[in-house]
Design an enzyme around this catalytic site. Structure first.
Site, mmCIF file in Angstrom:
data_model
loop_
_atom_site.group_PDB
_atom_site.id
_atom_site.type_symbol
_atom_site.label_atom_id
_atom_site.label_comp_id
_atom_site.label_asym_id
_atom_site.label_seq_id
_atom_site.Cartn_x
_atom_site.Cartn_y
_atom_site.Cartn_z
ATOM 1 C CB CYS A 277 -1.019 -0.009 1.260
ATOM 2 S SG CYS A 277 -2.086 -1.353 0.937
ATOM 3 C CE LYS A 280 -3.107 -0.332 -2.852
ATOM 4 N NZ LYS A 280 -4.119 0.439 -2.352
#
Ligand code: NAD
Ligand code: UGA
Length: 465
Positions: A277, A280
């Site tokens: 995460c 991203k």
């Protein structure tokens, strides 16, 4: 609305643990977690709890208590949607690899498919919850998709981002710092917020449940991850300066973190952050800023990811330099492949990128990780190389030079160098003197996590020292 059945779409690292905890804490509610991946669902239903698809401390105890009672895992997506009053969307939102926003924007294909399926199948009113991490204003798009339902069903869309960290997911879910719920400022929106609050209130103190408007909730999730990752890149940037000046990054980190306004957490210098995460979500934030014409803001956050890439490359370069400028035909052993300890998740792990550099330079790479399987390691490398369009022959040749071990002893024997990529506790307690005696001399240990004790018999290299 009285909630009797909850459906969660997506049985991954978020959907599985969060729903298991909701089921445990709310025995009066049936929770069904659905996924299109049959293999994953089979693993969640496996009688041997060591075969669950996710390794997470405390997870198997929670699943054991609730599974079959009020926690179910299934591939019958339509049925679970139709029977539920509340639907969580916990599907993946990876970075787009093609089209507009390629390399930065979040790919919302899976979220949109979920919304479309909910619109098609639903015959009764639903509260639809964004659990996935999404760009700010996604709820608008979801509402639009849901409006294609022609059965006079009312949908209320809420944002309820997840803040758990892998490796401590169950602990984080039991004692969340906060639960964030964003809803529309309309009577139906606020009623839906109240319904979700009442679910979390079964175990989270009311003072820790924060309600906001939808856009604040969506943006707060991206911003939280960006701020956490920014701290790591800040300390990692200083680790490079420490290496030039004789300062010690662990001492600097301690000194900085003792200021209560700064605090000690997320200041551990490392080979670079990984995980599915941080990168991203920051790239998504960068994309959003650019979309709104905020180029300077975009560049500010982009730098966090650039420093992280720099740190991974710096570590690979340190290994090569420490082995007299070449790793060609030399056995280099990686301890750890997961992106952090206590998880079997390897997504965006720094190990993949450091391995790539060393294999390109001709190293014989040996890997041992207590939780990551050989197939996963090979797939991580192949995915990277295929995305880069390496030829089939090149890929085969590099894979041939990559050996995965089931135990650390064989991995370490006759190695020219050991590199610690993950901070697993067991690595710290190894008998390092005995290990290095069995290595090629002079034995060299590159500690990418600064976890090993100083040992005068070994040539040790740390981050930021
Ligand atoms: P994951 O890849 O582990 O799980 C997602 C699951 O959704 C997969 O099993 C996939 O098969 C399933 N899926 C996709 N489309 C589907 C569909 N149409 N119908 C049914 N199932 C479908 O992902 P994850 O790590 O659980 O992350 C999910 C979301 O949560 C992401 O947006 C992520 O950013 C966010 N998040 C993740 C973490 C974390 O620690 N992993 C923490 C907080 C937030
Ligand atoms: C992170 C956040 O901590 C969660 O709050 C968030 O919900 C989640 O992302 C998400 O949205 O997916 P996670 O990636 O699971 O959780 O794990 P972290 O503990 O944040 O670690 C991320 C990476 O940073 C790891 O590679 C870790 O080793 C590294 N790290 C962490 C450091 O290098 N130094 C630190 O001081 C802390």
């Amino acid at each position: 609305m009285k909630v009797v059945n909850i459906c969660c779409i997506g049985a991954g690292y978020v959907g599985g643990p969060t729903m298991a905890v909701i089921a445990l804490k709310c025995p009066q509610i049936n929770v069904t977690v659905v996924d299109i991946n049959q293999q994953r669902i089979d693993a969640w239903n496996h009688t041997d709890l060591d075969q669950l698809p996710i390794y997470e401390p405390g997870l198997k105890e929670v699943v054991a208590a609730a599974r079959g009672r009020n926690l179910f895992f299934s591939t019958e997506v339509d049925k679970a949607i139709d029977e539920a009053q509340m639907i969580f969307m916990a599907v993946n939102t990876p970075t787009k690899t093609e089209g507009e926003g390629k390399g930065f924007a979040a790919d919302l294909t899976f979220v949109e498919k979920c919304a479309r399926q909910i619109a098609e199948v639903s015959t009764t009113d639903k509260i639809v919850i964004e659990k996935s991490t999404l760009p700010v204003r996604t709820a608008e798009k979801i509402t639009e998709v849901l409006s294609s339902n022609n059965k006079n069903v009312h949908f209320e869309v809420l944002s309820n981002p997840e803040f758990l960290a892998e490796g401590t997911a169950i602990e984080d879910l039991f004692k969340s710092d906060r639960v964030l719920i964003g809803g529309d400022d309309t009577p139906t929106g606020q009623a839906a917020v109240g319904t979700l609050v009442s679910i979390y209130a079964n175990w989270i103190p009311k003072g820790k449940i924060l309600t906001t408007n939808v856009w604040s909730s969506e943006l707060s999730k991206l911003a939280s991850n960006a701020m956490l990752a920014q701290r790591i890149s800040s300390i990692n940037s200083l680790s490079a300066l420490c290496e030039k000046t004789g300062a010690d990054i662990d001492e600097v980190s301690k000194a900085i973190g003792m200021d209560h306004r700064i605090g000690p957490k997320f200041l551990k210098s490392s080979v670079g952050f990984g995980g599915s995460c941080f990168q991203k979500d920051i790239l998504n934030l960068v994309y959003l800023c650019r979309h709104y014409g905020l180029e300077e803001v975009a560049e500010y956050w982009h730098q966090v990811v650039k420093i992280n890439d720099y740190q991974k490359n710096r570590f690979a370069a340190k290994i090569i330099a420490g082995l007299n400028g070449t790793v060609n035909q030399k056995k280099v052993t990686f301890l750890g492949w997961a992106f952090k300890k206590n998880t079997n998740d390897t997504r965006e792990s720094a190990a993949i990128y450091v391995a790539d550099v060393l294999l390109e330079e001709g190293a014989e790479l040996h890997v041992y990780d207590p939780m990551v399987k050989e197939d996963r390691i090979r797939l991580d490398l192949m995915t990277l190389w295929e995305a880069r369009n390496d030829s089939k022959d090149e890929i085969a040749a590099k894979l041939e030079r990559c050996v995965v071990h089931l135990e650390h002893k064989t991995a370490l024997e006759n190695a020219f160098a050991i590199a610690i990529l993950t901070e697993w506790d067991e690595f710290v307690s190894y008998d390092w003197k005995a290990i290095t005696e069995k290595m090629m001399q002079p034995a060299k240990v590159f500690d990418g996590r600064n976890v090993t004790e100083i040992n005068d018999n070994i040539n040790q290299y740390f981050i930021g020292k």
